[in-house]
Design a protein around this motif. Structure first.
Motif, short mmCIF file in Angstrom:
data_model
loop_
_atom_site.label_atom_id
_atom_site.label_comp_id
_atom_site.label_asym_id
_atom_site.label_seq_id
_atom_site.Cartn_x
_atom_site.Cartn_y
_atom_site.Cartn_z
N THR A 249 28.04 49.92 4.84
CA THR A 249 27.21 49.25 5.55
C THR A 249 26.33 50.25 4.87
O THR A 249 25.60 50.86 6.28
N GLY A 250 25.54 50.49 4.35
CA GLY A 250 24.04 50.92 3.76
C GLY A 250 23.61 50.91 3.08
O GLY A 250 23.49 49.59 1.96
N ILE A 251 22.47 50.92 1.91
CA ILE A 251 21.75 51.29 1.09
C ILE A 251 22.43 52.73 -0.06
O ILE A 251 22.72 53.85 0.54
N ALA A 252 22.90 52.11 -1.54
CA ALA A 252 22.38 53.11 -2.13
C ALA A 252 21.96 53.75 -2.02
O ALA A 252 20.74 53.80 -2.38
N GLY A 253 22.41 54.70 -2.26
CA GLY A 253 20.92 55.87 -2.68
C GLY A 253 20.61 55.84 -5.10
O GLY A 253 21.17 54.57 -5.12
N ASP A 254 19.45 56.44 -4.91
CA ASP A 254 19.05 56.24 -6.57
C ASP A 254 20.05 57.11 -7.93
O ASP A 254 19.92 58.72 -7.03
N LEU A 255 19.43 56.61 -8.82
CA LEU A 255 19.51 57.43 -9.60
C LEU A 255 19.23 58.14 -10.63
O LEU A 255 17.65 57.14 -10.94
N TYR A 256 18.64 59.30 -10.77
CA TYR A 256 17.44 59.62 -11.58
C TYR A 256 18.05 60.54 -12.63
O TYR A 256 18.43 60.92 -12.78
N VAL A 257 17.31 60.30 -14.16
CA VAL A 257 17.44 61.03 -15.34
C VAL A 257 16.01 61.31 -15.35
O VAL A 257 15.21 60.28 -15.68
N LYS A 258 16.76 62.81 -15.86
CA LYS A 258 15.34 64.09 -16.44
C LYS A 258 15.50 63.39 -18.18
O LYS A 258 17.12 63.38 -19.04
N ILE A 259 14.91 62.92 -18.77
CA ILE A 259 14.68 63.65 -20.32
C ILE A 259 14.18 64.04 -21.26
O ILE A 259 13.47 64.86 -20.60
N HIS A 260 15.00 64.48 -21.90
CA HIS A 260 15.04 65.26 -22.79
C HIS A 260 15.21 64.58 -24.34
O HIS A 260 15.78 64.35 -24.91
N VAL A 261 13.55 65.44 -24.67
CA VAL A 261 13.40 64.98 -25.94
C VAL A 261 13.58 65.36 -27.32
O VAL A 261 13.48 66.98 -27.24
N LYS A 262 13.96 65.59 -27.91
CA LYS A 262 14.50 66.09 -29.12
C LYS A 262 13.36 66.38 -30.57
O LYS A 262 12.17 65.31 -30.19
N PRO A 263 13.36 67.36 -30.97
CA PRO A 263 11.79 67.68 -31.22
C PRO A 263 12.17 67.02 -32.86
O PRO A 263 13.48 66.64 -33.37
N HIS A 264 11.34 66.48 -33.40
CA HIS A 264 10.87 66.05 -34.77
C HIS A 264 10.81 67.03 -35.49
O HIS A 264 9.61 68.02 -36.06
N PRO A 265 11.22 67.12 -37.27
CA PRO A 265 10.99 67.59 -38.34
C PRO A 265 9.16 67.70 -38.52
O PRO A 265 9.01 68.37 -39.65
N VAL A 266 9.09 66.75 -38.42
CA VAL A 266 7.53 66.19 -39.22
C VAL A 266 5.96 66.00 -37.75
O VAL A 266 5.48 67.22 -38.04
N PHE A 267 6.73 65.30 -36.81
CA PHE A 267 5.60 64.70 -35.63
C PHE A 267 6.03 65.76 -34.84
O PHE A 267 7.25 65.97 -34.52
N ARG A 268 4.52 66.15 -34.04
CA ARG A 268 4.97 65.96 -32.71
C ARG A 268 3.92 65.93 -31.48
O ARG A 268 2.50 65.35 -32.46
#
Length: 359
Positions: A249-268
């Protein structure tokens, strides 16, 4: 006439702080209101302990017959005669007496005297998600499978078996709230809390849901779609409201997603710009040329390198960088002179001629 705090605690004027503490604990156990002791007696004991356990207040009491608020005879007149309530709580906690002034004041200022308790809220959860560099630049969507406390799909959170009715909770008479009155040294305090029998809904099932056993929630795996916006950077967090753990009988909590980006072989990435290193031959750097460059989208650009372009010099391609809400960054090309592994005799002769020309 000033009270004799030493007599109240039954100690000598030369008693040590440990003796005072032991005497206070013994008397607090004996006269605590929860054990039937009179409020006035308990208040007198705590008042004596608050003064005699504090070195400064004890010196003032011994010299003037009282302890002054604000630290001396010219104190600022703060209430409770200069009592330090942290001393009260410290003494009670160490002595095992089930009494907490923090609870009393918490009730006074949040929910006490007719106030309403806070709406229950589910627990926040967090996950880590790794994505390719290209998806971080242009955005993407991911579906993840998470095991968490979710609303029961069979009873839809009511806690009742399908086809059965809910009845009024007898504990709270359907209000979902329970009033409590507690006694303390400061008097009576009224507080309101959620009814634990119905979890604040005011209704209880006649027959409990066989899936969640009447809780309205159960732990299960749930697929959640995560929309990753264009231009997100490594380490940034995405918040999905009410996608955390559920409560009946209440409000659901929140979901937090931490993003990890893989390095690219050419671009940064540098802010909103994409940066790449482009090796060019010495002759191309001197005479100029046009070279094909594949962008992050997979398209090929013909990039013109002007004559006499120095090593480490930059070329800028507008609008081929990181997209943002209002604009898009640039593609920055950093030139690098690529030297050959070895020179033929003809090439050496040409280099010698260039040296003689002062190049």
């Amino acid at each position: 006439m000033a009270k004799d705090y030493y007599s109240v605690l039954g100690v000598d004027k030369k008693a040590s702080k440990d003796d005072i503490k032991k005497a206070f604990r013994k008397l607090a156990h004996k006269y605590h209101p929860d054990k039937g002791g009179p409020d006035e007696k308990f208040k007198e004991i705590t008042e004596a302990y608050a003064v005699l356990s504090d070195d400064k207040k004890r010196r003032e009491y011994d010299a003037y017959g009282q302890a002054f608020p604000g630290g001396g005879p010219a104190g600022n007149g703060n209430g409770f005669g200069g009592f330090d309530f942290s001393q009260f709580q410290q003494g009670f906690g160490q002595g095992g007496v089930e009494f907490d002034l923090g609870d009393i004041f918490g009730e006074m200022f949040s929910g006490g005297r007719g106030g309403s308790p806070r709406t229950p809220r589910g627990r926040d959860i967090s996950i880590d998600l790794e994505i390719p560099f290209k998806d971080a630049v242009f955005g993407t969507a991911r579906t993840v499978l998470i095991a968490k406390v979710s609303t029961c799909t069979l009873c839809r959170g009511t806690g009742a078996a399908p086809g059965t009715e809910l009845e009024t909770c007898k504990t709270c008479n359907g209000s979902g709230r329970v009033h409590e009155i507690r006694n303390s040294i400061l008097g009576q305090f009224s507080s309101v809390r959620l009814c634990t029998q119905c979890d604040g809904s005011g209704k209880i099932p006649k027959e409990k849901c066989p899936e969640c056993k009447g809780h309205g929630t159960r732990r299960r795996e749930e697929e959640i779609k995560i929309n990753i916006p264009p231009g997100i950077d490594n380490g940034e967090m995405i918040r999905l409201p009410q996608q955390g753990e559920a409560v009946k009988t209440g409000i659901a909590g929140d979901l937090y997603v931490k993003i990890h980006v893989k390095p690219h072989p050419v671009f940064r990435r540098e802010d909103l710009n994409l940066v790449m290193d482009l090796p060019v031959k010495l002759t191309d750097a001197l005479l100029g040329t046009t070279v094909p460059v594949e962008t992050l989208e997979g398209k090929t650009l013909e990039v013109k390198i002007p004559p006499m372009k120095r090593a480490e010099e930059l070329l800028r391609v507008r609008g081929k960088g990181i997209p943002s809400e209002f604009a898009r960054g640039d593609l920055i090309i950093r030139l690098e002179t690529a030297l050959p592994q070895k020179l033929s005799s003809k090439a050496k002769k040409a280099m010698e001629d260039l040296r003689n020309e002062g190049i």
